[in-house]
Motif scaffolding. Structure first.
Motif, PDB file in Angstrom:
ATOM      1  N   ASN A 248      32.347 -48.440 -42.736  1.00 18.18           N
ATOM      2  CA  ASN A 248      31.065 -47.739 -42.651  1.00 18.18           C
ATOM      3  C   ASN A 248      30.075 -48.314 -43.653  1.00 18.18           C
ATOM      4  O   ASN A 248      30.082 -47.949 -44.831  1.00 18.18           O
ATOM      5  CB  ASN A 248      31.279 -46.240 -42.899  1.00 18.18           C
ATOM      6  N   GLN A 249      29.238 -49.234 -43.189  1.00 16.97           N
ATOM      7  CA  GLN A 249      28.183 -49.770 -44.047  1.00 16.97           C
ATOM      8  C   GLN A 249      27.070 -48.745 -44.237  1.00 16.97           C
ATOM      9  O   GLN A 249      26.399 -48.713 -45.263  1.00 16.97           O
ATOM     10  CB  GLN A 249      27.617 -51.056 -43.430  1.00 16.97           C
ATOM     11  N   TYR A 250      26.875 -47.887 -43.240  1.00 20.62           N
ATOM     12  CA  TYR A 250      25.752 -46.932 -43.198  1.00 20.62           C
ATOM     13  C   TYR A 250      26.160 -45.605 -43.843  1.00 20.62           C
ATOM     14  O   TYR A 250      25.800 -44.541 -43.357  1.00 20.62           O
ATOM     15  CB  TYR A 250      25.352 -46.726 -41.748  1.00 20.62           C
ATOM     16  N   ASN A 251      26.904 -45.683 -44.947  1.00 19.49           N
ATOM     17  CA  ASN A 251      27.445 -44.448 -45.523  1.00 19.49           C
ATOM     18  C   ASN A 251      26.396 -43.572 -46.183  1.00 19.49           C
ATOM     19  O   ASN A 251      26.699 -42.448 -46.584  1.00 19.49           O
ATOM     20  CB  ASN A 251      28.580 -44.765 -46.513  1.00 19.49           C
ATOM     21  N   ARG A 252      25.183 -44.065 -46.324  1.00 18.50           N
ATOM     22  CA  ARG A 252      24.129 -43.204 -46.858  1.00 18.50           C
ATOM     23  C   ARG A 252      23.733 -42.119 -45.859  1.00 18.50           C
ATOM     24  O   ARG A 252      23.097 -41.130 -46.233  1.00 18.50           O
ATOM     25  CB  ARG A 252      22.908 -44.021 -47.278  1.00 18.50           C
ATOM     26  N   LEU A 253      24.105 -42.294 -44.590  1.00 15.44           N
ATOM     27  CA  LEU A 253      23.772 -41.284 -43.581  1.00 15.44           C
ATOM     28  C   LEU A 253      24.961 -40.874 -42.702  1.00 15.44           C
ATOM     29  O   LEU A 253      24.951 -39.789 -42.145  1.00 15.44           O
ATOM     30  CB  LEU A 253      22.645 -41.801 -42.655  1.00 15.44           C
ATOM     31  N   VAL A 254      25.953 -41.721 -42.570  1.00 18.75           N
ATOM     32  CA  VAL A 254      27.056 -41.457 -41.645  1.00 18.75           C
ATOM     33  C   VAL A 254      28.275 -40.951 -42.399  1.00 18.75           C
ATOM     34  O   VAL A 254      28.732 -41.587 -43.355  1.00 18.75           O
ATOM     35  CB  VAL A 254      27.415 -42.735 -40.849  1.00 18.75           C
ATOM     36  N   GLU A 255      28.802 -39.803 -41.963  1.00 16.20           N
ATOM     37  CA  GLU A 255      30.026 -39.233 -42.505  1.00 16.20           C
ATOM     38  C   GLU A 255      31.180 -39.506 -41.543  1.00 16.20           C
ATOM     39  O   GLU A 255      30.974 -39.567 -40.330  1.00 16.20           O
ATOM     40  CB  GLU A 255      29.865 -37.719 -42.700  1.00 16.20           C
ATOM     41  N   PRO A 256      32.407 -39.636 -42.040  1.00 11.84           N
ATOM     42  CA  PRO A 256      33.549 -39.908 -41.154  1.00 11.84           C
ATOM     43  C   PRO A 256      33.703 -38.903 -40.016  1.00 11.84           C
ATOM     44  O   PRO A 256      34.015 -39.273 -38.885  1.00 11.84           O
ATOM     45  CB  PRO A 256      34.743 -39.854 -42.109  1.00 11.84           C
TER      46      PRO A 256
END
Length: 383
Positions: A248-256
């Protein structure tokens, strides 16, 4: 603007490019990486990302444009709906110019149909309140990104007992589409740049099957140039290290686990169709949303008679092959000649997320010819 600038920093981009080049030199084969989302495709061309990648890395453009994957028959069904008496038909702007068998929604509007462009399904609900003697139908489009807002609007309509509002559901699901692509023997992929916006809703966990069952790496990516550069670097690192994981590169917005409020609203209002037709990919099982029976009063397909047409694509248009990643836009015979944004033949040239529209708007033809790995050169165009 400082926050955005941090994701467009030239020095950081150059550093990532150098690291990508180093990793690519450790790979002795040609790699095909699919960016699933049309938003990524446009960012890749807008910022010239593909031009500066090593020659053994090829980006394949996937079916992540919801307007593009809409079959022509569903467009004709929408046009048939808007031509019914006493109807106000509302839609996102992307769908207005998508060609049906004979006409588009924009042309139907010019011929007298009451079709209005909205920015949110809540705008349609407001129109329903302002026009109690009219039936308002919203054209529900998009992946899991936009489905929650539609679901919440239906829940709001139910709470307020607004009986003159309904929705023509064409929401589609990304996971079954990816599985269909992975099962396609004509398309051999080495990894995926995963869709950021969809993943904000569904999370990263649904993609695990790609790594576990198909042994392909996937990196969920944001949409800024450094996001995409970093995602490509992460994919190459997995390949070099012989790993297959969901990262998850987009972890500033995406949660598992995704957005639970959005998922709850979708599950409350929608159920999964047994199958849904996709342009280019055909009928894919369990790949679309329909409205649950308990909300049938807000389901245009239950409320009105819809032709449910099956219409073949234009013979000259190869939009379906482009959506599958088998062809590049310039390999279509009508790209940039008979088919342009002003006179579109296929959906890929219409939508702001369409691959053909990206190539037409940002494509650099000399670069296309250089990077075309199939041996088919782009046509001579004036773009």
């Amino acid at each position: 603007m400082k926050y955005v600038d941090e994701f467009r920093n030239p020095e950081k981009a150059q550093a990532l490019q150098q690291e990508i080049t180093k990793l690519s030199q450790q790979i002795d084969r040609h790699l095909k990486i699919m960016e699933v989302c049309g938003g990524h495709t446009h960012a890749i061309f807008k910022y010239g990302i593909e031009e500066i990648l090593p020659d053994n890395i090829e980006l394949i453009h996937g079916p992540g444009c919801p307007v593009c994957v809409m079959p022509k028959g569903r467009i004709d069904d929408a046009i048939a709906l808007c031509q019914l008496p006493n109807i106000i038909f509302t839609t996102f702007g992307d769908a207005m110019r998508v060609p049906g068998a004979k006409t588009s929604l924009l042309q139907a509007k010019a011929q007298g149909a009451d079709i209005r462009m909205v920015y949110s399904p809540l705008d349609s609900l407001k129109i329903a309140k302002e026009n109690p003697n009219k039936e308002i139908v919203f054209f529900g489009l998009g992946f899991e990104t936009t489905a929650p807002s539609t679901a919440l609007t239906i829940l709001q309509a139910a709470a307020e007992n607004i009986t003159n509002f309904s929705m023509f559901s064409n929401h589609v699901l990304v996971i079954p589409a990816l599985q269909a692509l992975l099962e396609n023997p004509d398309l051999q992929l080495d990894g995926f740049i995963g869709p950021g916006h969809v993943s904000m809703v569904i999370g990263t966990e649904p993609y695990e099957f790609i790594a576990q069952e198909y042994h392909k790496p996937i990196v969920i990516s944001g949409f800024e140039p450094l996001d995409i550069f970093q995602s490509i670097w992460m994919l190459l690192k997995q390949i070099v290290e012989n790993r297959c994981q969901v990262e998850n590169q987009y972890n500033r917005l995406v949660e598992p686990s995704g957005n639970q409020n959005a998922l709850t609203a979708m599950n409350q209002v929608f159920t999964v169709r047994e199958k849904f037709a996709w342009r280019g990919l055909g009928e894919i099982p369990n790949s679309g949303f329909k409205i649950r029976a308990e909300y049938a009063q807000f389901d245009a397909e239950a409320k009105f008679t819809i032709p449910n047409l099956k219409v073949a694509d234009h013979k000259a248009c190869q939009c379906g092959e482009i959506l599958k990643g088998v062809l590049k836009p310039w390999q279509c015979k009508v790209f940039g000649t008979a088919c342009t944004p002003e006179t579109p033949i296929g959906t890929c040239m219409v939508s702001s997320e369409g691959a053909c529209a990206a190539y037409y708007k940002y494509g650099r033809l000399s670069t296309m010819a250089k990077r075309d790995k199939s041996g088919v050169s782009p046509q001579s165009l004036s773009v």
